[in-house]
Write a protein that holds these residues in place. Structure first.
Motif, mmCIF file in Angstrom:
data_model
loop_
_atom_site.group_PDB
_atom_site.id
_atom_site.type_symbol
_atom_site.label_atom_id
_atom_site.label_comp_id
_atom_site.label_asym_id
_atom_site.label_seq_id
_atom_site.Cartn_x
_atom_site.Cartn_y
_atom_site.Cartn_z
ATOM 1 N N LEU A 154 0.828 -1.210 0.000
ATOM 2 C CA LEU A 154 0.000 0.000 0.000
ATOM 3 C C LEU A 154 0.861 1.257 0.000
ATOM 4 O O LEU A 154 0.563 2.235 -0.707
ATOM 5 C CB LEU A 154 -0.945 -0.009 1.205
ATOM 6 N N ASN A 155 1.925 1.259 0.812
ATOM 7 C CA ASN A 155 2.838 2.401 0.834
ATOM 8 C C ASN A 155 3.472 2.619 -0.533
ATOM 9 O O ASN A 155 3.611 3.759 -0.998
ATOM 10 C CB ASN A 155 3.941 2.183 1.875
ATOM 11 N N ARG A 156 3.860 1.528 -1.157
ATOM 12 C CA ARG A 156 4.476 1.632 -2.486
ATOM 13 C C ARG A 156 3.501 2.233 -3.496
ATOM 14 O O ARG A 156 3.886 3.070 -4.323
ATOM 15 C CB ARG A 156 4.917 0.241 -2.941
ATOM 16 N N GLY A 157 2.248 1.810 -3.420
ATOM 17 C CA GLY A 157 1.244 2.363 -4.314
ATOM 18 C C GLY A 157 1.004 3.841 -4.087
ATOM 19 O O GLY A 157 0.893 4.627 -5.042
ATOM 20 N N LEU A 158 0.948 4.253 -2.814
ATOM 21 C CA LEU A 158 0.737 5.666 -2.494
ATOM 22 C C LEU A 158 1.918 6.519 -2.934
ATOM 23 O O LEU A 158 1.744 7.626 -3.452
ATOM 24 C CB LEU A 158 0.501 5.826 -0.990
ATOM 25 N N LEU A 159 3.138 6.014 -2.728
ATOM 26 C CA LEU A 159 4.326 6.764 -3.139
ATOM 27 C C LEU A 159 4.369 6.929 -4.652
ATOM 28 O O LEU A 159 4.784 7.974 -5.158
ATOM 29 C CB LEU A 159 5.589 6.047 -2.651
ATOM 30 N N LYS A 160 3.956 5.903 -5.357
ATOM 31 C CA LYS A 160 3.949 5.979 -6.824
ATOM 32 C C LYS A 160 2.875 6.937 -7.316
ATOM 33 O O LYS A 160 3.097 7.721 -8.253
ATOM 34 C CB LYS A 160 3.723 4.592 -7.404
ATOM 35 N N LYS A 161 1.717 6.915 -6.667
ATOM 36 C CA LYS A 161 0.590 7.736 -7.114
ATOM 37 C C LYS A 161 0.763 9.204 -6.758
ATOM 38 O O LYS A 161 0.419 10.092 -7.543
ATOM 39 C CB LYS A 161 -0.706 7.203 -6.498
ATOM 40 N N TYR A 162 1.302 9.471 -5.548
ATOM 41 C CA TYR A 162 1.376 10.846 -5.069
ATOM 42 C C TYR A 162 2.811 11.356 -4.932
ATOM 43 O O TYR A 162 3.067 12.273 -4.162
ATOM 44 C CB TYR A 162 0.677 10.968 -3.708
ATOM 45 N N SER A 203 7.774 23.810 1.538
ATOM 46 C CA SER A 203 7.569 25.093 0.858
ATOM 47 C C SER A 203 8.758 26.028 1.005
ATOM 48 O O SER A 203 8.637 27.228 0.813
ATOM 49 C CB SER A 203 6.321 25.775 1.427
ATOM 50 N N GLU A 204 9.917 25.486 1.364
ATOM 51 C CA GLU A 204 11.090 26.338 1.579
ATOM 52 C C GLU A 204 12.124 26.170 0.461
ATOM 53 O O GLU A 204 13.298 26.480 0.616
ATOM 54 C CB GLU A 204 11.755 25.997 2.928
ATOM 55 N N ILE A 205 11.722 25.652 -0.675
ATOM 56 C CA ILE A 205 12.617 25.422 -1.804
ATOM 57 C C ILE A 205 13.793 24.553 -1.367
ATOM 58 O O ILE A 205 14.951 24.865 -1.576
ATOM 59 C CB ILE A 205 13.115 26.748 -2.415
ATOM 60 N N GLN A 206 13.493 23.467 -0.714
ATOM 61 C CA GLN A 206 14.511 22.491 -0.360
ATOM 62 C C GLN A 206 14.263 21.242 -1.185
ATOM 63 O O GLN A 206 13.127 20.944 -1.558
ATOM 64 C CB GLN A 206 14.459 22.156 1.138
ATOM 65 N N ASP A 207 15.315 20.516 -1.470
ATOM 66 C CA ASP A 207 15.213 19.341 -2.330
ATOM 67 C C ASP A 207 14.584 18.201 -1.547
ATOM 68 O O ASP A 207 15.265 17.303 -1.062
ATOM 69 C CB ASP A 207 16.608 18.952 -2.828
ATOM 70 N N ALA A 208 13.279 18.266 -1.402
ATOM 71 C CA ALA A 208 12.571 17.343 -0.525
ATOM 72 C C ALA A 208 12.083 16.121 -1.293
ATOM 73 O O ALA A 208 10.932 15.997 -1.637
ATOM 74 C CB ALA A 208 11.388 18.053 0.132
ATOM 75 N N LYS A 209 12.982 15.225 -1.609
ATOM 76 C CA LYS A 209 12.615 14.005 -2.307
ATOM 77 C C LYS A 209 11.966 13.032 -1.319
ATOM 78 O O LYS A 209 12.090 13.167 -0.115
ATOM 79 C CB LYS A 209 13.853 13.380 -2.947
ATOM 80 N N ASN A 210 11.259 12.045 -1.859
ATOM 81 C CA ASN A 210 10.610 11.080 -0.975
ATOM 82 C C ASN A 210 11.453 9.825 -0.796
ATOM 83 O O ASN A 210 10.924 8.746 -0.555
ATOM 84 C CB ASN A 210 9.213 10.726 -1.501
ATOM 85 N N ASP A 211 12.773 9.944 -0.918
ATOM 86 C CA ASP A 211 13.661 8.795 -0.727
ATOM 87 C C ASP A 211 13.525 8.212 0.674
ATOM 88 O O ASP A 211 13.615 6.997 0.868
ATOM 89 C CB ASP A 211 15.122 9.190 -0.977
#
Length: 276
Positions: free
Chosen positions: A56-64, A73-81
């Motif tokens: 389920l987590n994998r599906g949510l990460l892929k979808k969103y 919102s601070e222009i930081q490289d906020a990847k979901n790694d």
């Protein structure tokens, strides 16, 4: 787990203690039979729960993914790694538990090496989760004292003179000084240059442009990116990101997708073909 605990409490202590080390004892005891069934149910539920959570987590990460990466919102490289790694650590924990179950307590109890291997897998997973939390950047690393916070400016209202002055400074910094080319730019840098505070800057940007700070800066960077692509279409994605202020290909890719719904390559082709 609660039902299993109740079963333990109802089972004579000596029987339960002996059964822990030899589950073939007391086969006719209804308490032991119940515990045997519940032990299988708990193990199965644990594995199913972890695997379901992973999928389920994998599906949510892929979808969103793009929305999650734009959360900061601070222009930081906020990847979901970090979220992806957390999912992988769930798999490590699941494998550790399955390994311990397959090996069985009869081999585990006299063998310290096997126990050490399993505990090492757990330790790696727990350390990884803790490390991700330690290095995660805060959404709002600073704050304004309460006595300096102005009231939020309602959308659609006319700005007063002081607000217009702040807006003029803001526009000058972006259009003349091009501060958006600094890939490490955040709202606190703009606050210092405009001589105001975070709340005013955010409120003015929202009032005038109906955007948050992240979108406001990225719009300037995207305009710069479009200009660079037009003049130097052969530049690599990495150079395009560096010269337009994004700092990394991933940041540029997310900004383009959020704004246009297209990939970098698709957007670039539209720019060069003049169909944008």
């Amino acid at each position: 787990a609660t039902v299993y605990t109740v079963g333990i409490c109802l089972t004579p202590f000596q029987h339960y203690k002996a059964w822990l080390y030899n589950d073939t004892l007391f086969p006719d005891s209804p308490y032991i039979q119940f515990l045997g069934i519940m032990r299988k149910v708990v193990k199965l539920s644990f594995v199913v729960l972890l695997l379901t959570t992973y999928l389920l987590n994998r599906g949510l990460l892929k979808k969103y993914a793009h929305k999650a990466e734009q959360y900061y919102s601070e222009i930081q490289d906020a990847k979901n790694d970090n979220a992806k790694m957390l999912n992988y650590y769930l798999i490590i924990i699941t494998v550790s538990c399955l390994l311990a179950h397959i090996v069985g307590r009869k081999l585990l109890l006299p063998s310290e090496i096997i126990i050490d291997i399993i505990w090492l897998m757990f330790a790696i997973a727990m350390y990884g989760i803790g490390y991700m939390g330690f290095k995660q950047k805060a959404i709002n690393p600073t704050f304004e004292p309460a006595d300096k916070e102005p009231q939020i400016i309602p959308a659609g209202t006319e700005m007063n003179l002081s607000q217009q002055i702040i807006l003029d400074k803001l526009i000058a910094e972006f259009e003349q000084e091009k501060i958006y080319l600094n890939s490490n730019l955040n709202i606190n840098d703009v606050v210092q240059k405009a001589g105001t505070n975070r709340t005013y800057i955010s409120a003015i940007i929202n009032q005038q442009y109906n955007q948050n700070f992240c979108s406001f800066v990225n719009n300037y960077r995207l305009a710069e990116l479009e200009r660079i692509i037009t003049e130097n279409p052969m530049l690599s994605h990495e150079l395009l990101a560096e010269q337009s202020g994004f700092g990394s290909y991933n940041s540029m890719k997310r900004a383009v997708y959020t704004k246009t719904g297209m990939s970098i390559s698709e957007w670039k082709m539209k720019i060069l073909s003049g169909s944008l």
